[in-house]
Design an enzyme around this catalytic site. Structure first.
Site: not given
Length: 275
Positions: A13, A92, A95, A145, A155, A191-192, A195
């Site tokens: 991933g 991985v 959505a 997360y 989210y 974190i940038r 995703a």
């Protein structure tokens, strides 16, 4: 001597050199691991192969987790090229974009099923497929997360998926523990990444985390990568079924951080806006 010298791992991933999976792979490589990588499609292959080359890996395999035949091919390729594995990194999650907008109430059954299949079932299928190749003492790591247990704006269905993923970690830890294989999740702060770019107002989320985390900062890719390496190495040989937070302590907060101003507690967020 590196903590992973002589060990072999599969990174599933990685999207680019900003992704959490890359940070973990880099830390594992620095500790002596031999790595293999997967890519989703031809478009992402162009990003993954340079990363594999950077980390001295000739092993790059196609894996679309929605295609059962890809798992069989992956097993055969890993067995042929590496023989066995000492760790797996599962990075991985997906959505549909519309499922990250509006409210959870508006989530379609199709979007819900997609999020669960790609983000959760893929860990189960990946682990089950490669279990015959996992050495004694091997480690499986997935990424979660805080939205799994707390409300996080935008989210939505991914919060449900991460909650299910963390539950899967606990059940897999029991299933595989008898084979001396550990399963854990790493829950990083914002974190940038590729995703996170799909989450609305992500810049505000980063700033909020920085101001309110006990360490008053956001975590770096290196910090998250090193924590991942720890969970994949013998340093964590007694750890399984765990969700390990690397978020500058943000997960312990019950309300926004405060500071004294004019003899009264004031939200740091409000003080920041005044500057």
């Amino acid at each position: 001597m590196g903590f992973l010298k002589g060990k072999k791992g599969l990174i599933v991933g990685v999207a680019n050199n900003k992704s959490i999976a890359y940070g973990i792979a880099q830390s594992c490589f620095n500790q002596g691991a031999t790595l293999a990588f997967t890519y989703l499609n031809e478009s992402l292959e162009k990003r993954v192969r340079p990363i594999a080359q950077e980390l001295n890996s000739p092993y790059v395999y196609e894996l679309d987790v929605s295609k059962e035949e890809h798992f069989k091919s992956l097993y055969n390729s890993v067995k042929k090229d590496l023989g066995s594995l000492d760790f797996i990194v599962h990075s991985v999650a997906f959505a549909p974009k519309e499922a990250l907008e509006g409210s959870l109430l508006e989530t379609s059954k199709s979007a819900f099923n997609t999020a669960m299949e790609i983000s959760v079932y893929s860990l189960i299928e990946l682990t089950n497929t490669l279990k015959p190749l996992l050495n004694n003492g091997a480690s499986v790591l997935t990424l979660s997360y805080l939205g799994s247990t707390k409300y996080m704006a935008h989210y939505n269905v991914m919060g449900l998926a991460k909650a299910a993923l963390e539950s899967a970690v606990r059940y897999l830890a029991v299933d595989l523990g008898k084979h001396h294989i550990r399963v854990n999740a790493l829950s990083a702060g914002p974190i940038r990444t590729l995703a996170s770019s799909g989450i609305a107002d992500f810049r505000m989320i980063l700033k909020w985390n920085e101001i309110n985390a006990p360490l008053r900062k956001n975590v770096s890719l290196e910090e998250v990568g090193n924590a991942g390496m720890y969970l994949l190495s013998s340093l964590s040989s007694g750890v399984s079924g765990e969700v390990h937070f690397v978020d500058a302590g943000y997960h312990v907060m019950g309300m926004g951080a405060v500071e004294e101003k004019d003899n009264k507690a004031t939200l740091l967020w409000d003080l920041h806006k005044e500057q």
